[in-house]
Design a protein around this motif. Structure first.
Motif, short mmCIF file in Angstrom:
data_model
loop_
_atom_site.label_atom_id
_atom_site.label_comp_id
_atom_site.label_asym_id
_atom_site.label_seq_id
_atom_site.Cartn_x
_atom_site.Cartn_y
_atom_site.Cartn_z
N LYS A 122 2.16 3.04 -0.56
CA LYS A 122 3.31 2.18 -0.79
C LYS A 122 4.08 1.92 0.50
N THR A 124 7.59 1.48 2.43
CA THR A 124 8.92 2.08 2.31
C THR A 124 9.64 1.92 3.64
N ARG A 155 2.73 9.69 6.20
CA ARG A 155 3.72 8.64 6.33
C ARG A 155 3.55 8.05 7.73
#
Length: 191
Positions: A122, A124, A155
């Motif tokens: 995703k 972000t 991340r």
């Protein structure tokens, strides 16, 4: 009665803050010489100019990554970072850059079958900067180890032309929310 409830709520709040503070204060805050970021490791990490991903494969070339790594018996905490050429990514959507890096890395795996699964991908933001999070399950070749699968949460963050990859990985299951919170979520861009 209201006074007792208020006092009880205050005691619970203060106690929970003390627990969270104790969890964060037991770690080792790392920041590189250029003071560009900080992150809290479980203990003092190893610092190298090349690492597990010695080269970052991108559509704009291959780059040696800096590595900050803390391995323990059951998990690994890591930060990798490199400066991409400004002129190559200038004008591109930051999420497009992150997606292209992810795809390029997959395309350049020596053994693509080792990457078993990418999930929970995703877009972000981290400190206002574009980021991409993912869970990855992959096979690993570690001599004399019974466990041959690695479960990781990544991340990737793009700050200007600097690419960061922050990861926590386990040998038995995906990292818990607590592991992610106590490591990945402590990453801060400082400049």
């Amino acid at each position: 009665m209201k006074k007792n409830l208020l006092l009880c709520a205050l005691v619970i709040f203060v106690s929970s803050c003390a627990v969270v503070d104790a969890l964060y204060s037991n770690g080792y805050t790392y920041s590189p010489k250029d003071k560009s970021f900080s992150i809290v490791f479980d203990a003092k990490p190893n610092v190298r100019t090349t690492g597990m991903f010695e080269e970052l494969h991108t559509p704009w070339g291959e780059f040696n990554m800096n590595e900050v790594l803390y391995p323990n018996r059951s998990s690994v905490q890591a930060v990798y970072y490199v400066d991409l050429p400004k002129d190559a990514i200038q004008g591109l959507d930051p999420y497009t850059v992150l997606e292209k890096i992810k795809q390029s890395r997959l395309d350049n795996l020596d053994e693509p079958e080792k990457c078993l699964k990418i999930s929970k991908l995703k877009h972000t933001l981290v400190g206002g900067y574009p980021a991409l999070t993912a869970r990855v399950r992959s096979k690993v070749d570690v001599p004399d180890e019974k466990v041959k699968t690695l479960y990781a949460e990544y991340r990737s963050v793009l700050v200007g032309n600097r690419f960061y990859e922050i990861a926590v990985a386990n040998r038995e299951d995906y990292p818990t929310k607590t592991q992610v919170g106590l490591f990945i979520d402590t990453f801060r861009v400082l400049k």
